[in-house]
Scaffold this motif. Structure first.
Motif, PDB file in Angstrom:
ATOM      1  N   ALA A 110       0.822  -1.218   0.000  1.00 40.45           N
ATOM      2  CA  ALA A 110       0.000   0.000   0.000  1.00 40.45           C
ATOM      3  C   ALA A 110       0.854   1.266   0.000  1.00 40.45           C
ATOM      4  N   ASP A 111       1.854   1.326   0.858  1.00 39.79           N
ATOM      5  CA  ASP A 111       2.700   2.524   0.932  1.00 39.79           C
ATOM      6  C   ASP A 111       3.477   2.719  -0.365  1.00 39.79           C
ATOM      7  N   TRP A 112       4.023   1.629  -0.912  1.00 39.55           N
ATOM      8  CA  TRP A 112       4.806   1.736  -2.149  1.00 39.55           C
ATOM      9  C   TRP A 112       3.929   2.186  -3.309  1.00 39.55           C
ATOM     10  N   VAL A 113       2.721   1.636  -3.426  1.00 38.87           N
ATOM     11  CA  VAL A 113       1.815   2.014  -4.514  1.00 38.87           C
ATOM     12  C   VAL A 113       1.448   3.488  -4.410  1.00 38.87           C
ATOM     13  N   SER A 114       1.143   3.962  -3.203  1.00 37.82           N
ATOM     14  CA  SER A 114       0.760   5.363  -3.017  1.00 37.82           C
ATOM     15  C   SER A 114       1.893   6.308  -3.376  1.00 37.82           C
ATOM     16  N   GLN A 115       3.137   5.912  -3.075  1.00 37.74           N
ATOM     17  CA  GLN A 115       4.283   6.767  -3.383  1.00 37.74           C
ATOM     18  C   GLN A 115       4.710   6.662  -4.844  1.00 37.74           C
TER      19      GLN A 115
END
Length: 224
Positions: A110-115
């Protein structure tokens, strides 16, 4: 990110690398699929149930790991399997793979996709918040984002698993039917561009937009 997530990500990455190394280098080509046609037909007639299970699992694996080649596997299924059997297998396998990719995105990436995709993430979040499942249906019908990117972005939204499942199943069905039907003339295909014409892509876009337009018109009518 905690140690457990890092361990799962490392395991997933190692598995993807192993799969890519194991696969033949030329398997992602139309000519390779055409050459394997006769062998696949013989294997299906000799072991129909085993062939169906193996085809389903391979399809799920390819879509879940976002490995290029799902289109070619679809064509091969249309060439080897009875048409309606292939429709059932590919439809459920593609949706299962998409759901697994979405779960990986939601709980691990989730964090990687958002960034990594901030602009696309904002657009999808706004669309889901405004139109809900109608927006996901439009994404599945129209080539706004690649298939794997829709899976990743949907994982960071608030869409429920059940809604994501049935909307994806419905939205991917038209393309599934077209590619499986094209697979019945596999030997006559010269490129993947022979399958989807510009007019057909435009028709897909209209179908995808129809629920959104209807919802907007209905909301405007009720508001007035």
């Amino acid at each position: 990110m905690n140690t457990r997530k890092l361990g799962l990500l490392a395991l997933l990455a190692a598995f993807i690398v192993a799969v890519l190394v194991w696969l033949p280098r030329d398997w992602l080509s139309l000519s390779a699929v055409q050459q394997s046609h006769a062998t696949s037909v013989s294997w299906y007639h000799a072991h129909p149930q085993l062939a169906c299970v193996a085809y389903f699992l391979i399809y799920v694996l390819v879509t879940a790991l976002s490995i290029p080649g799902a289109t070619l596997i679809t064509l091969l299924g249309g060439a080897v399997l009875p048409f309606w059997l292939a429709v059932v297998i590919v439809s459920f396998a593609s949706t299962t793979g998409a759901l697994l990719a979405m779960l990986v995105s939601r709980y691990l990436l989730a964090d990687w996709v958002s960034q990594r995709f901030p602009a696309q993430m904002r657009r999808v979040n706004d669309g889901i918040a405004r139109d809900g499942a109608f927006y996901l249906f439009a994404l599945r019908m129209m080539p706004l984002f690649p298939f794997f990117l829709v899976n990743l972005l949907a994982g960071v939204t608030r869409l429920s698993l059940w809604r994501y499942w049935w909307v994806s199943q419905l939205g991917m069905l038209p393309a599934t039917l077209i590619y499986l039907n094209a697979g019945r003339q596999l030997s006559q295909l010269h490129s993947l561009a022979d399958i989807l014409s510009g007019g057909m892509l435009f028709a897909f876009a209209l179908i995808g937009l129809l629920p959104l337009i209807s919802r907007r018109l209905l909301g405007h009518f009720l508001h007035r």
